[in-house]
Design a protein around this motif. Structure first.
Motif, mmCIF file in Angstrom:
data_model
loop_
_atom_site.group_PDB
_atom_site.id
_atom_site.type_symbol
_atom_site.label_atom_id
_atom_site.label_comp_id
_atom_site.label_asym_id
_atom_site.label_seq_id
_atom_site.Cartn_x
_atom_site.Cartn_y
_atom_site.Cartn_z
ATOM 1 N N THR A 1 4.487 10.760 -7.645
ATOM 2 C CA THR A 1 3.248 11.286 -7.734
ATOM 3 C C THR A 1 2.401 11.572 -9.246
ATOM 4 O O THR A 1 3.138 11.931 -9.940
ATOM 5 C CB THR A 1 3.218 12.658 -6.986
ATOM 6 O OG1 THR A 1 3.729 12.351 -5.873
ATOM 7 C CG2 THR A 1 1.765 13.266 -6.849
ATOM 8 N N CYS B 1 -7.150 3.316 -13.196
ATOM 9 C CA CYS B 1 -6.998 2.877 -11.755
ATOM 10 C C CYS B 1 -6.552 3.944 -10.935
ATOM 11 O O CYS B 1 -6.530 3.836 -9.670
ATOM 12 C CB CYS B 1 -6.156 1.593 -11.735
ATOM 13 S SG CYS B 1 -6.827 0.204 -12.494
ATOM 14 N N VAL B 2 -5.857 4.891 -11.279
ATOM 15 C CA VAL B 2 -5.127 6.003 -10.569
ATOM 16 C C VAL B 2 -5.767 7.136 -11.013
ATOM 17 O O VAL B 2 -6.417 7.450 -12.077
ATOM 18 C CB VAL B 2 -3.796 5.961 -10.825
ATOM 19 C CG1 VAL B 2 -3.049 4.814 -10.252
ATOM 20 C CG2 VAL B 2 -3.404 6.389 -12.205
ATOM 21 N N LYS B 3 -5.570 8.397 -10.219
ATOM 22 C CA LYS B 3 -6.049 9.710 -10.103
ATOM 23 C C LYS B 3 -5.208 10.648 -9.795
ATOM 24 O O LYS B 3 -4.088 10.327 -9.160
ATOM 25 C CB LYS B 3 -7.469 9.897 -9.708
ATOM 26 C CG LYS B 3 -7.394 9.655 -8.069
ATOM 27 C CD LYS B 3 -8.750 10.140 -7.489
ATOM 28 C CE LYS B 3 -8.524 9.916 -5.961
ATOM 29 N NZ LYS B 3 -7.895 8.637 -5.315
ATOM 30 N N ASP C 1 -2.411 10.591 -6.424
ATOM 31 C CA ASP C 1 -2.299 9.347 -6.152
ATOM 32 C C ASP C 1 -0.748 9.048 -6.114
ATOM 33 O O ASP C 1 0.162 9.625 -6.956
ATOM 34 C CB ASP C 1 -2.756 8.130 -6.830
ATOM 35 C CG ASP C 1 -4.115 8.083 -6.568
ATOM 36 O OD1 ASP C 1 -4.701 8.684 -5.534
ATOM 37 O OD2 ASP C 1 -4.720 7.236 -7.485
ATOM 38 N N GLU C 2 -0.254 8.377 -5.080
ATOM 39 C CA GLU C 2 1.284 7.886 -5.019
ATOM 40 C C GLU C 2 1.240 6.751 -5.563
ATOM 41 O O GLU C 2 0.592 5.652 -5.194
ATOM 42 C CB GLU C 2 1.821 7.771 -3.394
ATOM 43 C CG GLU C 2 1.942 9.318 -2.881
ATOM 44 C CD GLU C 2 2.939 10.162 -3.315
ATOM 45 O OE1 GLU C 2 4.191 9.742 -3.556
ATOM 46 O OE2 GLU C 2 2.698 11.400 -3.565
ATOM 47 N N VAL C 3 2.289 6.422 -6.501
ATOM 48 C CA VAL C 3 2.416 5.091 -7.223
ATOM 49 C C VAL C 3 3.943 4.562 -7.353
ATOM 50 O O VAL C 3 4.917 5.158 -6.929
ATOM 51 C CB VAL C 3 2.009 5.349 -8.795
ATOM 52 C CG1 VAL C 3 0.473 5.528 -8.675
ATOM 53 C CG2 VAL C 3 2.858 6.176 -9.405
ATOM 54 N N GLU D 1 -0.575 2.932 -18.163
ATOM 55 C CA GLU D 1 -1.115 2.360 -16.815
ATOM 56 C C GLU D 1 -0.870 1.017 -16.567
ATOM 57 O O GLU D 1 -0.470 0.692 -15.438
ATOM 58 C CB GLU D 1 -2.862 2.489 -16.963
ATOM 59 C CG GLU D 1 -3.391 2.057 -15.892
ATOM 60 C CD GLU D 1 -5.133 2.195 -15.852
ATOM 61 O OE1 GLU D 1 -5.903 2.115 -15.006
ATOM 62 O OE2 GLU D 1 -5.656 1.941 -16.985
ATOM 63 N N LYS E 1 -0.162 1.054 -6.226
ATOM 64 C CA LYS E 1 -0.640 2.506 -5.731
ATOM 65 C C LYS E 1 -0.311 2.220 -4.196
ATOM 66 O O LYS E 1 -0.826 1.393 -3.618
ATOM 67 C CB LYS E 1 -1.966 2.580 -6.214
ATOM 68 C CG LYS E 1 -2.629 3.927 -5.669
ATOM 69 C CD LYS E 1 -3.896 4.327 -6.456
ATOM 70 C CE LYS E 1 -4.999 3.537 -5.836
ATOM 71 N NZ LYS E 1 -6.444 3.951 -6.279
ATOM 72 N N GLU F 1 -1.509 3.494 -0.393
ATOM 73 C CA GLU F 1 -2.616 4.083 0.203
ATOM 74 C C GLU F 1 -2.309 4.921 1.324
ATOM 75 O O GLU F 1 -1.477 4.866 2.117
ATOM 76 C CB GLU F 1 -3.687 2.796 0.434
ATOM 77 C CG GLU F 1 -4.166 2.353 -0.601
ATOM 78 C CD GLU F 1 -5.642 2.007 -0.556
ATOM 79 O OE1 GLU F 1 -6.199 2.006 0.661
ATOM 80 O OE2 GLU F 1 -6.231 1.512 -1.597
#
Length: 111
Positions: A54, A73-75, A78-80, A103, A109, A111
């Motif tokens: 996370t 690209c992520v915040k 987000d689950e990566v 990054e 990522k 959804e």
């Protein structure tokens, strides 16, 4: 201090003060399962490396040669998907371990 601020664990407050620079991302790996799907308790040495995490904090992003800011690209939240061998271990206190990635090292990522 308000009652809400008093309820926040100290480790969360410490993480909020840590802001990654440039295109770096701070993540917390998902906890490995403690038992199998059949209910068998797994010993610590048999647990596999978890590649899901996370996002806790992100940097502002990199800049182009012209000085324009490129968005991340992520915040946070987000689950990566992480690579097998990468990242820098960040130990903010005894109980929590986080990892810092660029990054470009993040594979996907969810959804």
């Amino acid at each position: 201090m308000s009652s809400q601020a008093a309820a926040i664990p100290k480790s969360v407050e410490t993480v909020k003060k840590l802001i990654p620079l440039f295109n770096r991302i701070l993540v917390k790996r998902a906890d490995p399962p403690k038992e199998s799907k059949g209910g068998i308790v797994l010993p610590d040495n048999s647990k596999t490396k978890i590649l899901r995490a996370t996002v806790i904090a992100v940097g502002p992003g990199t800049r182009t040669e012209r000085g324009e800011q490129l968005p991340m690209c992520v915040k946070p939240g987000d689950e990566v998907l992480l690579p097998d061998y990468s990242g820098t271990k960040v130990q903010l206190d005894e109980s929590e371990t986080y990892f810092m990635f660029r990054e470009s090292e993040i594979l996907a990522k969810f959804e």
